[in-house]
Motif scaffolding. Structure first.
Motif, PDB file in Angstrom:
ATOM      1  N   ARG A  30      22.189  10.144  51.844  1.00  0.00           N
ATOM      2  CA  ARG A  30      21.821   8.778  51.461  1.00  0.00           C
ATOM      3  C   ARG A  30      20.475   8.382  52.059  1.00  0.00           C
TER       4      ARG A  30
ATOM      5  N   GLN B  85      26.596   1.594  41.057  1.00  0.00           N
ATOM      6  CA  GLN B  85      25.146   1.694  40.899  1.00  0.00           C
ATOM      7  C   GLN B  85      24.686   1.276  39.514  1.00  0.00           C
TER       8      GLN B  85
ATOM      9  N   ILE C   2      19.798  -5.165  46.051  1.00  0.00           N
ATOM     10  CA  ILE C   2      20.391  -3.832  45.942  1.00  0.00           C
ATOM     11  C   ILE C   2      19.910  -2.945  47.083  1.00  0.00           C
TER      12      ILE C   2
ATOM     13  N   GLY D 151      22.203  -1.214  49.875  1.00  0.00           N
ATOM     14  CA  GLY D 151      22.100   0.213  50.188  1.00  0.00           C
ATOM     15  C   GLY D 151      21.942   0.459  51.674  1.00  0.00           C
TER      16      GLY D 151
END
Length: 418
Positions: free
Chosen positions: A148, A252, A273, A277
């Protein structure tokens, strides 16, 4: 004492060098090219639908690569498989950089997807074999966190190189540089399997066990034999893992679409967003600690309940105009729910795999996961076209709660018994 626990303590350096650092580099390279694939495709003359199809080639390549990846890793070993995957990804990136037609670009992206499947399986098998069980969830959650992290950093590097050069395709140079760095790093690293194999032989000698069992452990099992032997767990717990991957992928897609539907400004949506994240990324190690200390269910089930309720909350807000503050709260709920479940799919796969030859099973397991992840955006698109976005969110919320029930029923039956 398990054989996994007999490996020397310094192998954690090997885990860092052989699995985590290459994963960061590989995922940065992949994350750098993902945002610009549709843009490059359109610059080569592709219409919007074709550009979307080319962008989807990386998912298709991952699914195709999942099937032979287990046999490849079992035959040549984890480190060589990661090096080969980096080479294949570099070839795909080079084709994409030199592409003058959408067809050649699609082929390059497909190769990157196949390479991603092999690389992911190799690192997963490596961690399964060489990390003590008592640290497994934390190690695999950290592995998921590095992935990630690369996906967060890659797009920022792409933005910088586009700002400097004005060319979207220049992002492929970042991808090629990362692939080269992975190859060099692994080439200069000693394969830790030799050290661990020696430790296992020493343990067997002290325990009075036959040393010849190493030959049996290294004998690879065919993919179809693995599917046959593990059909029950793949049809039950594997189905639950497919729903986990589907809810993660749908998140997503749902959030950007919902932001557009409620008229949220593009910059505000991007910031939100991005913050979500970051929250997701910040929780990866906490989830691993909980799994190692209390068990897999303590993150798997809450994560799926949170993801399911988050989708249902979006759908429930539609009749009331979907206020922005509600959307922000739901986005953060989805981020927290996904973050605490970081590494759960890899950990369950490692728990279920045969310790002597994990690669074949992990290939089948990852295929289940990736199938769910690939199907979710298609499901969102189809249901949205037929019945609207709130119905799609509600359907996925129900699937999330279904996944929580499946995991609660089957995870103790299979994973805990192993």
């Amino acid at each position: 004492m398990t054989e996994t626990d007999t490996a020397p303590a310094f192998r954690w350096r090997s885990v860092l060098v052989v699995a985590l650092l290459p994963t960061v580099l590989f995922s940065i390279g992949e994350g750098a090219v993902l945002p610009i694939i549709p843009v490059v495709a359109q610059s080569l003359g592709a219409q919007l639908a074709l550009a979307g199809l080319i962008a989807a080639m990386i998912t298709l390549g991952t699914l195709l690569g999942d099937l032979p990846s287990g046999a490849i890793v079992a035959r040549i070993g984890e480190r060589k498989a990661m090096m080969g995957a980096a080479v294949l990804a570099a070839v795909g990136g080079g084709l994409s950089l030199l592409a003058r037609t959408p067809l050649l670009l699609g082929l390059g992206i497909l190769l990157i997807g196949i390479a991603t499947a092999v690389f992911a399986l190799a690192r997963h098998a490596f961690m399964t074999s060489f990390v003590p069980i008592r640290y497994r969830a934390r190690a695999l959650s950290s592995l998921g966190g590095t992935f990630r992290f690369g996906y967060l950093v890659g797009p920022f590097l792409t933005a910088g190189i586009i700002h400097l050069t004005g060319l979207a395709a220049a992002a492929f140079w970042i991808h090629l540089s990362c692939c080269l760095a992975v190859i060099v790093l692994l080439a200069l690293t000693r394969d830790p399997s030799e050290t661990v194999a020696a430790a296992r032989r020493e343990h067997r000698a002290r325990a009075g066990q036959p040393l010849e069992t190493d030959a049996l452990e290294l004998a690879p099992e065919g993919l179809f034999a693995t599917l046959r032997r593990n059909r029950r767990v793949l049809l039950s717990l594997g189905f639950g893992s497919m729903l986990v991957a589907a809810l993660r992928a749908s998140r997503q897609v749902i959030l950007p679409l919902w932001a557009v539907a409620i008229g949220m400004h593009e910059a505000d949506a991007a910031v939100l967003i991005g913050v979500a994240g970051a929250v997701d990324f910040a929780l990866f190690y906490l989830g691993g600690q909980v799994m190692d200390r209390f068990g897999r269910l303590w993150t798997a089930v809450p994560s799926m309940i949170g993801l399911g309720l988050g989708h249902l909350a979006l759908a429930a807000s539609a009749p009331f105009g979907s206020p922005v503050w509600w959307f922000v709260a739901v986005a953060l709920l989805l981020a927290v729910s996904n973050g605490i479940g970081s590494g759960i799919l890899m950990t369950l796969g490692a728990d279920l795999a045969d310790p002597a030859r994990p690669a074949a099973f992990l290939g089948a397991w990852r295929f289940c996961n990736d199938s769910g992840g690939a199907a979710a955006p298609l499901l969102v698109s189809a249901v949205t076209a037929l019945a609207g976005l709130p119905v799609a969110a509600a359907l996925l919320g129900v699937l999330g709660l279904t996944g929580a029930v499946v995991l609660r029923v089957f995870e103790p039956r299979y994973s805990s018994r192993r």
